[in-house]
Design a protein around this motif. Structure first.
Motif, PDB file in Angstrom:
ATOM      1  N   MET A   1       0.841  -1.193   0.000  1.00  0.00           N
ATOM      2  CA  MET A   1       0.000   0.000   0.000  1.00  0.00           C
ATOM      3  C   MET A   1       0.873   1.239   0.000  1.00  0.00           C
ATOM      4  SD  MET A   1      -3.120  -0.762   2.638  1.00  0.00           S
ATOM      5  CE  MET A   1      -4.279  -2.094   2.330  1.00  0.00           C
ATOM      6  N   LEU A   2       0.477   2.218  -0.785  1.00  0.00           N
ATOM      7  CA  LEU A   2       1.187   3.491  -0.830  1.00  0.00           C
ATOM      8  C   LEU A   2       0.194   4.618  -0.583  1.00  0.00           C
ATOM      9  CD1 LEU A   2       2.573   1.728  -3.569  1.00  0.00           C
ATOM     10  CD2 LEU A   2       4.290   3.337  -2.801  1.00  0.00           C
ATOM     11  N   GLY A   3       0.451   5.401   0.449  1.00  0.00           N
ATOM     12  CA  GLY A   3      -0.441   6.483   0.812  1.00  0.00           C
ATOM     13  C   GLY A   3      -0.382   7.633  -0.169  1.00  0.00           C
ATOM     14  N   GLY A   4      -1.283   8.577   0.046  1.00  0.00           N
ATOM     15  CA  GLY A   4      -1.330   9.763  -0.800  1.00  0.00           C
ATOM     16  C   GLY A   4      -2.699   9.966  -1.397  1.00  0.00           C
ATOM     17  N   PHE A   5      -3.003  11.212  -1.713  1.00  0.00           N
ATOM     18  CA  PHE A   5      -4.275  11.571  -2.331  1.00  0.00           C
ATOM     19  C   PHE A   5      -3.961  12.588  -3.419  1.00  0.00           C
ATOM     20  CE2 PHE A   5      -8.284  13.935  -2.660  1.00  0.00           C
ATOM     21  CZ  PHE A   5      -9.174  12.882  -2.798  1.00  0.00           C
ATOM     22  N   GLY A   6      -4.127  12.167  -4.687  1.00  0.00           N
ATOM     23  CA  GLY A   6      -3.627  13.009  -5.765  1.00  0.00           C
ATOM     24  C   GLY A   6      -2.108  13.028  -5.658  1.00  0.00           C
ATOM     25  N   LEU A   7      -1.540  14.231  -5.549  1.00  0.00           N
ATOM     26  CA  LEU A   7      -0.097  14.349  -5.356  1.00  0.00           C
ATOM     27  C   LEU A   7       0.250  14.783  -3.939  1.00  0.00           C
ATOM     28  CD1 LEU A   7       0.999  15.990  -8.729  1.00  0.00           C
ATOM     29  CD2 LEU A   7       0.796  13.578  -8.132  1.00  0.00           C
ATOM     30  N   CYS A   8      -0.749  14.748  -3.035  1.00  0.00           N
ATOM     31  CA  CYS A   8      -0.521  15.134  -1.642  1.00  0.00           C
ATOM     32  C   CYS A   8      -0.189  13.906  -0.797  1.00  0.00           C
ATOM     33  CB  CYS A   8      -1.768  15.804  -1.064  1.00  0.00           C
ATOM     34  SG  CYS A   8      -2.253  17.316  -1.899  1.00  0.00           S
ATOM     35  N   GLY A   9       0.807  14.025   0.052  1.00  0.00           N
ATOM     36  CA  GLY A   9       1.118  12.958   0.991  1.00  0.00           C
ATOM     37  C   GLY A   9       1.708  11.727   0.353  1.00  0.00           C
ATOM     38  N   ILE A  10       2.386  11.885  -0.777  1.00  0.00           N
ATOM     39  CA  ILE A  10       3.021  10.744  -1.440  1.00  0.00           C
ATOM     40  C   ILE A  10       4.360  10.440  -0.762  1.00  0.00           C
ATOM     41  CG2 ILE A  10       4.152  10.005  -3.580  1.00  0.00           C
ATOM     42  CD1 ILE A  10       2.021  11.387  -5.137  1.00  0.00           C
ATOM     43  N   PRO A  11       4.645   9.173  -0.447  1.00  0.00           N
ATOM     44  CA  PRO A  11       5.938   8.816   0.160  1.00  0.00           C
ATOM     45  C   PRO A  11       7.057   8.852  -0.882  1.00  0.00           C
ATOM     46  CG  PRO A  11       4.616   6.846  -0.179  1.00  0.00           C
ATOM     47  CD  PRO A  11       3.738   8.012  -0.540  1.00  0.00           C
ATOM     48  N   GLU A  12       7.475  10.044  -1.241  1.00  0.00           N
ATOM     49  CA  GLU A  12       8.412  10.245  -2.348  1.00  0.00           C
ATOM     50  C   GLU A  12       9.758   9.547  -2.124  1.00  0.00           C
ATOM     51  OE1 GLU A  12       8.776  14.401  -3.425  1.00  0.00           O
ATOM     52  OE2 GLU A  12       6.762  14.805  -2.675  1.00  0.00           O
ATOM     53  N   ASN A  13      10.288   9.641  -0.902  1.00  0.00           N
ATOM     54  CA  ASN A  13      11.591   9.045  -0.625  1.00  0.00           C
ATOM     55  C   ASN A  13      11.547   7.525  -0.724  1.00  0.00           C
ATOM     56  OD1 ASN A  13      13.621  11.183   1.412  1.00  0.00           O
ATOM     57  ND2 ASN A  13      11.842  11.820   0.227  1.00  0.00           N
ATOM     58  N   CYS A  14      10.484   6.926  -0.204  1.00  0.00           N
ATOM     59  CA  CYS A  14      10.354   5.463  -0.255  1.00  0.00           C
ATOM     60  C   CYS A  14      10.186   4.982  -1.696  1.00  0.00           C
ATOM     61  CB  CYS A  14       9.182   5.005   0.604  1.00  0.00           C
ATOM     62  SG  CYS A  14       9.500   5.041   2.377  1.00  0.00           S
ATOM     63  N   ILE A  15       9.410   5.709  -2.476  1.00  0.00           N
ATOM     64  CA  ILE A  15       9.227   5.331  -3.877  1.00  0.00           C
ATOM     65  C   ILE A  15      10.554   5.422  -4.625  1.00  0.00           C
ATOM     66  CG2 ILE A  15       8.162   6.047  -6.052  1.00  0.00           C
ATOM     67  CD1 ILE A  15       5.648   6.759  -4.453  1.00  0.00           C
ATOM     68  N   SER A  16      11.319   6.462  -4.347  1.00  0.00           N
ATOM     69  CA  SER A  16      12.635   6.591  -4.986  1.00  0.00           C
ATOM     70  C   SER A  16      13.538   5.419  -4.613  1.00  0.00           C
ATOM     71  CB  SER A  16      13.295   7.911  -4.573  1.00  0.00           C
ATOM     72  OG  SER A  16      12.566   9.019  -5.061  1.00  0.00           O
ATOM     73  N   ALA A  17      13.459   4.982  -3.352  1.00  0.00           N
ATOM     74  CA  ALA A  17      14.271   3.851  -2.903  1.00  0.00           C
ATOM     75  C   ALA A  17      13.841   2.561  -3.596  1.00  0.00           C
ATOM     76  CB  ALA A  17      14.158   3.709  -1.390  1.00  0.00           C
ATOM     77  N   LEU A  18      12.527   2.383  -3.784  1.00  0.00           N
ATOM     78  CA  LEU A  18      12.030   1.194  -4.484  1.00  0.00           C
ATOM     79  C   LEU A  18      12.493   1.181  -5.941  1.00  0.00           C
ATOM     80  CD1 LEU A  18       8.381   0.993  -3.086  1.00  0.00           C
ATOM     81  CD2 LEU A  18      10.164  -0.730  -2.779  1.00  0.00           C
ATOM     82  N   VAL A  19      12.471   2.356  -6.562  1.00  0.00           N
ATOM     83  CA  VAL A  19      12.939   2.456  -7.949  1.00  0.00           C
ATOM     84  C   VAL A  19      14.429   2.114  -8.023  1.00  0.00           C
ATOM     85  CG1 VAL A  19      13.345   4.037  -9.870  1.00  0.00           C
ATOM     86  CG2 VAL A  19      11.174   4.126  -8.629  1.00  0.00           C
ATOM     87  N   GLU A  20      15.189   2.647  -7.069  1.00  0.00           N
ATOM     88  CA  GLU A  20      16.632   2.387  -7.061  1.00  0.00           C
ATOM     89  C   GLU A  20      16.926   0.906  -6.813  1.00  0.00           C
ATOM     90  OE1 GLU A  20      20.634   3.797  -4.589  1.00  0.00           O
ATOM     91  OE2 GLU A  20      18.746   4.900  -4.379  1.00  0.00           O
ATOM     92  N   LYS A  21      16.135   0.285  -5.938  1.00  0.00           N
ATOM     93  CA  LYS A  21      16.343  -1.130  -5.636  1.00  0.00           C
ATOM     94  C   LYS A  21      15.945  -2.017  -6.803  1.00  0.00           C
ATOM     95  CE  LYS A  21      15.527  -4.479  -1.928  1.00  0.00           C
ATOM     96  NZ  LYS A  21      16.965  -4.658  -1.667  1.00  0.00           N
TER      97      LYS A  21
END
Length: 347
Positions: A1-21
């Motif tokens: 699960m990834l939180g956020g509503f539209g572009l508000c409250g998106i876990p940007e750092n975690c998503i970047s880490a998933l992309v890097e991994k």
């Protein structure tokens, strides 16, 4: 699960880490699928998502391409149902009935029952191995505080994952946060860290054209705003009329003293539209706005939004003064003296 509503409250750092991994074959549960080059859109570009369970997916061309080509499995869920399925997962409720989707494709393969003459679908909970959320502030015990619409899905998702990873804009020591302001208690959070470099994108920016001659007086003219942005003005007008017809006790008491030019002949309007805001009371001739604040204005997020509102109004040439409900109800005469003094200095 990834939180956020539209572009508000998106876990940007975690998503970047998933992309890097580069982890693949993910099933993602999120209200929306991000946009191109941001949010979950970054994971879609790297073909990391196998299945998407979402409600709103209309602003991601890569998502559209993968869906139409059959590369991406998608389950679309009515937004309210998605929210309740996630909430049920966090609350330990395996299933529930809802009328949303009855008679549509959403109902295919699902049990339908009738209650009080109305049909309902049986929907199951949603849970995840990991829930990744983003909060405004958190403490080292995992307690989280959200702001604005970031609160729509993040809190319930935090509870619905076996392991919750929270990234926060500010991480403070345990005991720093006011218990009354905490939206998610730390019992639901297993990992927490302070993020950085948040973009905080605006999904759809809508602004009115500049006022002719750039004058503040023109912004006091509701006809100008109606002409410039009829949709926004229509919403504001409807809301202002509703508030005018349903005043708080403090507003009622102060209006009784201000209406009909009772205060030294000064004309006041109530629930008056100025730009994108609605002023509780305003004397347009003298450019004075009076705001009455209830206890809700003491919340941190409202303190911030009130300051932004005041800064904008002052930039447009208004003076803003604030009183609490208790000021009006317990000491009205002193409040009126203060208002009168300010007005006479302006005259």
């Amino acid at each position: 699960m990834l939180g956020g509503f539209g572009l508000c409250g998106i876990p940007e750092n975690c998503i970047s880490a998933l992309v890097e991994k580069g982890v693949k074959e993910l099933t993602c549960i999120s209200n929306n699928a991000g946009v191109d080059n941001f949010g979950i859109g970054l994971m879609l570009q790297q073909r990391q998502v196998k299945k998407m369970i979402s409600s709103y997916v209309g602003e991601n061309k890569e998502f559209e391409r993968q869906l139409l080509s059959g590369e991406l499995e998608v389950e679309l869920i009515p937004q309210g149902t998605l929210a309740e399925r996630v909430r049920a997962g966090g609350a330990g409720i395996p299933a529930f009935f809802t009328p949303a989707g009855v008679g549509t494709e959403v109902a295919e393969g699902k049990e339908v029952r009738e209650f009080n003459g109305k049909k309902y679908l049986l929907e199951s909970w949603l849970r995840a191995d990991f829930s990744i959320v983003k909060a405004w502030k958190g403490d080292t015990s995992g307690n989280l505080v959200f702001r604005g619409t970031a609160r729509n899905f993040n809190p319930m998702m935090a509870a619905a994952g076996s392991i919750c990873i929270a990234e926060v804009e500010e991480l403070v020591p345990a005991g720093t946060l006011d218990p009354n302001e905490i939206h998610v208690p730390g019992i639901y959070v297993q990992r927490i860290f302070e993020g950085k470099n948040y973009e905080k994108r605006i999904e759809q920016r809508t602004t009115a054209p500049p006022a002719p001659n750039g004058g503040a007086m023109l912004l006091k003219d509701t006809a100008y705003w109606q002409k410039a942005d009829p949709f926004t003005y229509g919403l504001l007008k409807e809301f202002s009329e509703r508030m005018r017809n349903n005043p708080t006790k403090a507003e009622e008491v102060l209006w009784e003293a201000l209406s009909g030019k009772k205060l030294e002949g000064y004309k006041f309007r109530r629930q008056h539209i100025i730009g994108q805001y609605i002023a509780d009371f305003v004397c347009l001739k003298e450019g004075l706005i009076i705001e009455i604040d209830g206890l809700i204005h003491q919340l941190p997020e409202n303190v911030v939004s009130d300051k932004e509102r005041t800064d904008w109004l002052e930039k447009e040439g208004f003076q803003v003064i604030r009183f609490s409900n208790d000021d009006i109800l317990l000491n009205r005469s002193e409040v009126l003296k203060n208002i009168e003094t300010i007005l006479k200095k302006k005259t």
